[in-house]
Scaffold this active site. Structure first.
Site, PDB file in Angstrom:
ATOM      1  N   HIS A  74      -5.467   3.495  -1.404  1.00 54.57           N
ATOM      2  CA  HIS A  74      -7.108   3.609  -0.841  1.00 54.57           C
ATOM      3  C   HIS A  74      -7.357   4.778  -1.206  1.00 54.57           C
ATOM      4  O   HIS A  74      -7.333   6.049  -0.522  1.00 54.57           O
ATOM      5  CB  HIS A  74      -6.938   3.620   0.478  1.00 54.57           C
ATOM      6  CG  HIS A  74      -7.913   3.925   1.352  1.00 54.57           C
ATOM      7  ND1 HIS A  74      -8.532   3.767   3.097  1.00 54.57           N
ATOM      8  CD2 HIS A  74      -9.349   4.283   0.952  1.00 54.57           C
ATOM      9  CE1 HIS A  74      -9.228   4.349   3.097  1.00 54.57           C
ATOM     10  NE2 HIS A  74     -10.420   4.078   1.946  1.00 54.57           N
ATOM     11  N   HIS A  94       0.929   6.477   1.905  1.00 53.14           N
ATOM     12  CA  HIS A  94       0.902   7.220   2.383  1.00 53.14           C
ATOM     13  C   HIS A  94       2.369   8.477   1.697  1.00 53.14           C
ATOM     14  O   HIS A  94       3.383   8.887   2.165  1.00 53.14           O
ATOM     15  CB  HIS A  94       2.063   6.767   3.938  1.00 53.14           C
ATOM     16  CG  HIS A  94       1.103   6.661   4.512  1.00 53.14           C
ATOM     17  ND1 HIS A  94      -0.040   7.053   5.118  1.00 53.14           N
ATOM     18  CD2 HIS A  94      -0.023   5.157   5.258  1.00 53.14           C
ATOM     19  CE1 HIS A  94      -1.102   6.819   5.415  1.00 53.14           C
ATOM     20  NE2 HIS A  94      -0.907   5.170   6.004  1.00 53.14           N
ATOM     21  N   HIS A 132      -3.304  -4.913   7.608  1.00 51.78           N
ATOM     22  CA  HIS A 132      -3.703  -3.370   8.781  1.00 51.78           C
ATOM     23  C   HIS A 132      -2.471  -3.243   9.920  1.00 51.78           C
ATOM     24  O   HIS A 132      -2.056  -4.657  11.130  1.00 51.78           O
ATOM     25  CB  HIS A 132      -4.518  -3.138   9.296  1.00 51.78           C
ATOM     26  CG  HIS A 132      -4.624  -1.924   9.090  1.00 51.78           C
ATOM     27  ND1 HIS A 132      -4.697  -1.130  11.277  1.00 51.78           N
ATOM     28  CD2 HIS A 132      -5.473  -1.133   9.252  1.00 51.78           C
ATOM     29  CE1 HIS A 132      -4.393  -0.101  10.611  1.00 51.78           C
ATOM     30  NE2 HIS A 132      -5.447   0.482   9.661  1.00 51.78           N
ATOM     31  N   GLY A 133      -1.439  -2.848   9.997  1.00 52.28           N
ATOM     32  CA  GLY A 133      -0.427  -2.956  10.942  1.00 52.28           C
ATOM     33  C   GLY A 133       1.038  -3.475  11.231  1.00 52.28           C
ATOM     34  O   GLY A 133       1.586  -3.536  12.436  1.00 52.28           O
ATOM     35  N   THR A 152      -6.351   6.370  10.845  1.00 51.83           N
ATOM     36  CA  THR A 152      -5.917   5.311   9.269  1.00 51.83           C
ATOM     37  C   THR A 152      -7.762   3.940   9.639  1.00 51.83           C
ATOM     38  O   THR A 152      -8.296   5.101  10.207  1.00 51.83           O
ATOM     39  CB  THR A 152      -4.631   4.140   9.277  1.00 51.83           C
ATOM     40  OG1 THR A 152      -4.465   2.754   8.550  1.00 51.83           O
ATOM     41  CG2 THR A 152      -4.359   3.633  10.959  1.00 51.83           C
ATOM     42  N   THR A 153      -7.993   3.756   8.989  1.00 50.86           N
ATOM     43  CA  THR A 153      -9.255   2.693   9.144  1.00 50.86           C
ATOM     44  C   THR A 153      -8.992   1.611  10.503  1.00 50.86           C
ATOM     45  O   THR A 153      -7.746   1.115  10.966  1.00 50.86           O
ATOM     46  CB  THR A 153      -8.693   1.407   7.580  1.00 50.86           C
ATOM     47  OG1 THR A 153      -8.668   2.020   6.690  1.00 50.86           O
ATOM     48  CG2 THR A 153     -10.395   0.474   6.978  1.00 50.86           C
ATOM     49  N   GLU A 188      -8.448  -0.203  -1.972  1.00 51.83           N
ATOM     50  CA  GLU A 188      -9.288  -0.136  -1.314  1.00 51.83           C
ATOM     51  C   GLU A 188     -10.184   1.137  -0.780  1.00 51.83           C
ATOM     52  O   GLU A 188      -9.961   2.103  -1.349  1.00 51.83           O
ATOM     53  CB  GLU A 188      -8.641   0.308   0.528  1.00 51.83           C
ATOM     54  CG  GLU A 188      -7.830  -0.759   0.935  1.00 51.83           C
ATOM     55  CD  GLU A 188      -6.523  -0.876   1.695  1.00 51.83           C
ATOM     56  OE1 GLU A 188      -6.390   0.825   2.322  1.00 51.83           O
ATOM     57  OE2 GLU A 188      -5.632  -1.328   2.566  1.00 51.83           O
ATOM     58  N   ASN A 228       1.057  -1.668  -0.152  1.00 52.29           N
ATOM     59  CA  ASN A 228      -0.039  -0.206  -0.062  1.00 52.29           C
ATOM     60  C   ASN A 228       0.922   1.150  -0.524  1.00 52.29           C
ATOM     61  O   ASN A 228       1.795   1.235   0.985  1.00 52.29           O
ATOM     62  CB  ASN A 228      -1.145   0.106   1.418  1.00 52.29           C
ATOM     63  CG  ASN A 228      -1.800   1.065   1.274  1.00 52.29           C
ATOM     64  OD1 ASN A 228      -1.245   2.018   1.263  1.00 52.29           O
ATOM     65  ND2 ASN A 228      -2.793   0.837   1.737  1.00 52.29           N
ATOM     66  N   ARG A 237      -7.737  12.556   0.519  1.00 55.60           N
ATOM     67  CA  ARG A 237      -6.472  13.139   1.610  1.00 55.60           C
ATOM     68  C   ARG A 237      -5.209  12.866   0.978  1.00 55.60           C
ATOM     69  O   ARG A 237      -3.903  13.531   1.071  1.00 55.60           O
ATOM     70  CB  ARG A 237      -6.899  12.962   3.163  1.00 55.60           C
ATOM     71  CG  ARG A 237      -6.601  11.276   4.166  1.00 55.60           C
ATOM     72  CD  ARG A 237      -6.566  11.314   4.956  1.00 55.60           C
ATOM     73  NE  ARG A 237      -7.447  11.545   5.410  1.00 55.60           N
ATOM     74  CZ  ARG A 237      -7.408  11.136   6.318  1.00 55.60           C
ATOM     75  NH1 ARG A 237      -6.583   9.980   7.444  1.00 55.60           N
ATOM     76  NH2 ARG A 237      -9.098  10.643   7.137  1.00 55.60           N
ATOM     77  N   GLU A 240     -10.205  -9.977   4.298  1.00 55.69           N
ATOM     78  CA  GLU A 240      -9.378  -9.432   4.723  1.00 55.69           C
ATOM     79  C   GLU A 240      -9.177  -9.335   6.145  1.00 55.69           C
ATOM     80  O   GLU A 240     -10.606  -8.480   6.989  1.00 55.69           O
ATOM     81  CB  GLU A 240      -8.266  -7.777   4.105  1.00 55.69           C
ATOM     82  CG  GLU A 240      -7.567  -7.741   4.369  1.00 55.69           C
ATOM     83  CD  GLU A 240      -7.193  -6.233   4.123  1.00 55.69           C
ATOM     84  OE1 GLU A 240      -7.310  -6.141   2.391  1.00 55.69           O
ATOM     85  OE2 GLU A 240      -6.132  -5.929   5.121  1.00 55.69           O
ATOM     86  N   ARG A 243      -9.557   8.284  -0.996  1.00 51.00           N
ATOM     87  CA  ARG A 243     -10.690   8.329   0.286  1.00 51.00           C
ATOM     88  C   ARG A 243     -11.454   9.022  -0.027  1.00 51.00           C
ATOM     89  O   ARG A 243     -10.910  10.194  -1.156  1.00 51.00           O
ATOM     90  CB  ARG A 243      -9.779   8.977   1.706  1.00 51.00           C
ATOM     91  CG  ARG A 243      -8.645   7.733   2.079  1.00 51.00           C
ATOM     92  CD  ARG A 243      -8.563   8.640   3.334  1.00 51.00           C
ATOM     93  NE  ARG A 243      -8.881   8.225   4.628  1.00 51.00           N
ATOM     94  CZ  ARG A 243      -9.475   7.383   5.377  1.00 51.00           C
ATOM     95  NH1 ARG A 243      -8.581   5.857   5.774  1.00 51.00           N
ATOM     96  NH2 ARG A 243     -10.402   7.526   6.386  1.00 51.00           N
ATOM     97  N   GLY A 288       1.229  -1.381   4.430  1.00 47.56           N
ATOM     98  CA  GLY A 288       1.756  -0.079   3.722  1.00 47.56           C
ATOM     99  C   GLY A 288       2.699   0.534   4.492  1.00 47.56           C
ATOM    100  O   GLY A 288       3.626   1.334   4.054  1.00 47.56           O
TER     101      GLY A 288
HETATM  102  N1  PXP Z   1      -5.760  -3.555   4.858  1.00 46.65           N
HETATM  103  C1  PXP Z   1      -6.681  -2.389   5.399  1.00 46.65           C
HETATM  104  C2  PXP Z   1      -8.129  -3.130   4.279  1.00 46.65           C
HETATM  105  C3  PXP Z   1      -5.674  -1.511   5.002  1.00 46.65           C
HETATM  106  O1  PXP Z   1      -7.384   0.055   5.345  1.00 46.65           O
HETATM  107  C4  PXP Z   1      -4.529  -0.549   5.157  1.00 46.65           C
HETATM  108  C5  PXP Z   1      -4.664   0.622   5.333  1.00 46.65           C
HETATM  109  O2  PXP Z   1      -4.359   1.568   4.884  1.00 46.65           O
HETATM  110  C6  PXP Z   1      -4.272  -1.970   5.199  1.00 46.65           C
HETATM  111  C7  PXP Z   1      -4.418  -3.312   4.718  1.00 46.65           C
HETATM  112  C8  PXP Z   1      -2.601  -1.528   5.767  1.00 46.65           C
HETATM  113  O3  PXP Z   1      -1.812  -1.129   7.240  1.00 46.65           O
HETATM  114  P1  PXP Z   1      -0.880  -0.992   6.845  1.00 46.65           P
HETATM  115  O4  PXP Z   1      -0.647   0.723   6.443  1.00 46.65           O
HETATM  116  O5  PXP Z   1      -0.660  -0.700   8.398  1.00 46.65           O
HETATM  117  O6  PXP Z   1      -0.020  -1.702   6.632  1.00 46.65           O
END
Ligand code: PXP
Length: 246
Positions: A45, A12, A193-194, A102-103, A72, A9, A51, A153, A47, A215
């Site tokens: 993503h 950023h 995520h994370g 973030t989500t 996303e 992702n 942003r 996911e 949004r 990401g």
């Molecule tokens: N998966 C989803 C559905 C997300 O919304 C995000 C954040 O955009 C990620 C994965 C990636 O998360 P991270 O940036 O924390 O790796």
């Protein structure tokens, strides 16, 4: 055993660009480098408030990438229209709140099937793979199954944010159980995520998981690994500038 696939992702990179309104850093350039580095896919993503990722980024990525592009997105009519125009490989449906950094959770699907079904059908009819970002919760997974999507996911945020090793172990177990349950339901499973360089391996080891979506940590790592060269190149400019004046 085949490893999971990686979709990077690059939101950023766009965050950094939007902070100054400059044309750089361009997420499209970074996507090409990620592709050279061997990523299996790119995720962005767009949004609703735009942003970070802009429509132009998504259009260019779709045109030039040789690996699958995942969007996303919130399941709004406007975002579905945009996705139909872009035709990405996949759309991952996420909840979206304007104020969030973030989500913050998976999409709550249970009890909202009727509301979600028309948008999902529009994406599916266009041949787009639909995935639902979902908490590691059996009720939500069963609801996703009833919406006839191929993928979920699993939200690994709670695992990533665990404050102690014991809590992290519990959260990992939740992710593993959710992934197995989703597979038993006939769903294909991604996770994300994370996830970063010190917590991804135990999730990637779960055999039910096909794609890891990550990401922030990769963009942050690229800043570190690229910094020495970036400074050397600026120093070269300074050195050469004085040489030309002699
Ligand atoms: N998966 C989803 C559905 C997300 O919304 C995000 C954040 O955009 C990620 C994965 C990636 O998360 P991270 O940036 O924390 O790796």
């Amino acid at each position: 055993m085949t490893p999971p696939k990686l979709s990077v992702n690059i939101d950023h990179v766009a965050t950094l660009r939007q902070a100054r309104g400059t044309p750089y850093p361009d997420p499209v350039d970074v996507a090409v480098l990620a592709q050279l580095g061997g990523t299996d896919g790119i995720t962005v993503h767009p949004r609703e408030d735009r942003r970070h990722i802009q429509d132009r980024d998504v259009k260019l990525l779709k045109e030039i990438l040789q690996v699958p592009l995942t969007l996303e997105m919130a399941l709004t009519p406007a975002m579905v229209d945009f996705a139909l125009q872009i035709q990405p490989f996949a759309c991952t449906l996420v909840p979206e709140a304007r104020e969030e950094r973030t989500t913050e959770s998976g999409l709550h699907v249970a009890g909202r099937e009727k509301e979600l079904e028309p948008g999902i059908r529009r994406l599916r009819n266009a041949g787009i793979v639909v995935s639902i970002f979902i908490d590691a919760d059996a009720g939500q997974i069963a609801a996703a199954r009833s919406l006839d999507v191929p993928f979920v996911e699993i939200h690994t945020g709670p695992y990533a944010l665990a404050a102690t090793p014991a809590e992290q172990e519990r959260e990992l177990h939740q992710v593993a159980r959710a992934a197995e349950f989703a597979r038993e339901q006939g769903l294909r499973v991604n996770a994300g995520h994370g996830l970063h360089y010190h917590n991804t391996a135990p999730v990637a080891a779960l055999s039910a998981i096909e794609w890891i979506h990550t990401g922030h940590s990769v963009v942050a790592r690229a800043l570190l690994t690229g910094m020495e060269r970036a400074v050397r190149e600026m120093q070269d400019i300074l050195r050469r500038a004085r040489m030309q004046n002699r």
